[in-house]
Motif scaffolding. Structure first.
Motif, short mmCIF file in Angstrom:
data_model
loop_
_atom_site.label_atom_id
_atom_site.label_comp_id
_atom_site.label_asym_id
_atom_site.label_seq_id
_atom_site.Cartn_x
_atom_site.Cartn_y
_atom_site.Cartn_z
N ARG A 169 -58.69 -4.93 -56.17
CA ARG A 169 -58.36 -3.59 -55.66
C ARG A 169 -59.46 -3.04 -54.76
NH1 ARG A 169 -54.95 -3.79 -54.50
NH2 ARG A 169 -54.30 -1.63 -54.41
N GLU A 173 -56.27 4.26 -52.14
CA GLU A 173 -57.25 5.34 -52.28
C GLU A 173 -57.67 5.87 -50.91
OE1 GLU A 173 -61.06 6.48 -54.97
OE2 GLU A 173 -61.14 4.48 -54.08
N ASN A 191 -66.28 4.66 -57.18
CA ASN A 191 -64.88 4.25 -57.07
C ASN A 191 -64.68 2.74 -57.02
OD1 ASN A 191 -66.11 4.38 -54.47
ND2 ASN A 191 -64.10 4.33 -53.50
N ILE A 192 -65.73 1.98 -56.71
CA ILE A 192 -65.63 0.51 -56.74
C ILE A 192 -66.55 0.01 -57.84
CG2 ILE A 192 -65.82 -1.65 -55.44
CD1 ILE A 192 -63.78 0.22 -54.24
N ASN A 243 -60.61 2.08 -53.74
CA ASN A 243 -59.96 1.34 -54.82
C ASN A 243 -58.56 0.98 -54.34
OD1 ASN A 243 -59.08 0.29 -57.20
ND2 ASN A 243 -59.28 2.16 -58.38
#
Length: 350
Positions: free
Chosen positions: A218, A83, A240-241, A79
């Motif tokens: 992001r 991250e 996370n994505i 991210n």
């Protein structure tokens, strides 16, 4: 000395059993999904968004593999690159004991992430010409230095680090060496991603926020050995994505030609802007840049910054940063934006 990522890991990370999500346990296609406690009736937006996304983003990694010449299993998606930084520090640095090494002036998130994780920071400033001070780095490294962060092209200075200096570290230091290449697309320097086989301790970070123009999504990338990527996937949050970002990234990756055209235009504009700024009274130096921005030294950085704000122009004041006294960091804009900036600076100098 043979590099083994397990020798660097914190004990709790080495022994960590990662969270196993529903989409980790089942891979493939099915007609009925009753495994993840999703809303089976859909969502107000689209029928796709009620399902969890691929936790390892394999479709994106397959496309990136063809573009970056890196195997899919050697790619981590975060991210944002932030991250990637955080995951690496949490994986290998024992809070309160271990340290990372940075070379300011450089990207600020290395220090921020280390501080959040209670990891010590060793700072070895760049030389006055913004290159690595190898003897000082060597003297600063100790048994608890788990990671060196290098930014090339460097933010905020814009220059690439000398490859020979970087290779000295790669050949002699066996903690992780993380090379942040957020701006590599604007440089003629080759990516260090091509050196992953030769240097197993190497991690290369890139991003889709700059040349690809996807800052709002992001999505950052890390390229490394499969062993390192496996550890990063072990530590990251399961999903996370998000799916919307994955969909839009996949669409953008079909447009390599358009991205290359934008890079060419931005590099041309960068060089034009640099030349024009050197003619502006009050501009003392425009530093060479391999990025999509210029570091510009002026007589009074803060005063010029404040003046530009009154003209509706926002640049970055770096005058309080080590080795950047009196400097503004100026992103290369559209041709019209660049001309507006130059006109405003010339008017200020009158």
């Amino acid at each position: 000395m043979n590099f083994d990522i397990n020798n660097l890991l914190r004990d709790n990370i080495r022994n960590l059993v990662p969270y196993s999500s529903a989409r980790d346990e089942f891979k493939g296609e099915a007609s009925v999904y009753l495994d993840a406690n999703e809303n089976s009736l859909g969502s107000p937006l689209t029928k796709w968004y009620h399902r969890y996304p691929d936790p390892l983003q394999w479709a994106i990694k397959e496309k990136l593999s063809a573009i970056k010449a890196v195997k899919p299993e050697q790619i981590f998606l975060g991210n944002g690159s932030d991250e990637c930084i955080d995951v690496l520090i949490r994986a290998v640095c024992e809070p309160g004991i271990d340290n990372i090494l940075i070379c300011p002036p450089t990207y600020g998130m290395y220090s921020v992430s280390a501080n959040i994780n209670n990891v010590k920071i060793k700072s070895v400033p760049l030389t006055p010409d913004f290159q690595l001070d190898i003897p000082a780095i060597d003297a600063a490294i100790d048994d608890h230095t788990k990671m060196i962060f290098l930014c090339s092209p460097n933010n905020p200075t814009g220059n690439s680090l000398n490859r020979a200096d970087v290779e000295v570290l790669l050949n002699n230091y066996f903690g992780l060496i993380v090379i942040d290449e957020a701006y590599i697309n604007f440089s003629r320097q080759p990516s260090y991603a091509r050196d992953l086989v030769e240097f197993p301790q190497l991690v290369v970070m890139q991003t889709l926020s700059k040349a690809w123009g996807l800052a709002a999504l992001r999505v950052g990338m890390a390229f490394a050995s499969k062993a390192i990527i496996d550890v990063m996937n072990k530590v990251k949050p399961p999903y996370n994505i998000n799916q919307a970002s994955q969909d839009l990234v996949l669409k953008a990756l079909e447009e390599v030609g358009q991205v290359n055209d934008m890079i060419r235009i931005l590099v041309e504009e960068r060089d034009k802007l640099a030349a024009e700024l050197t003619t502006v009274p009050g501009v003392e130096k425009v530093y060479p840049s391999d990025a999509n921005f210029l570091l510009v030294k002026v007589k009074d950085g803060r005063a010029v910054y404040d003046y530009l704000l009154t003209q509706g122009i926002v640049v970055r004041d770096r005058s309080n940063v080590t080795l950047c006294e009196g400097c503004l960091r100026v992103t290369v804009g559209t041709p019209a934006e660049n001309q507006t900036l130059v006109a405003a600076l010339k008017n200020y100098s009158k």
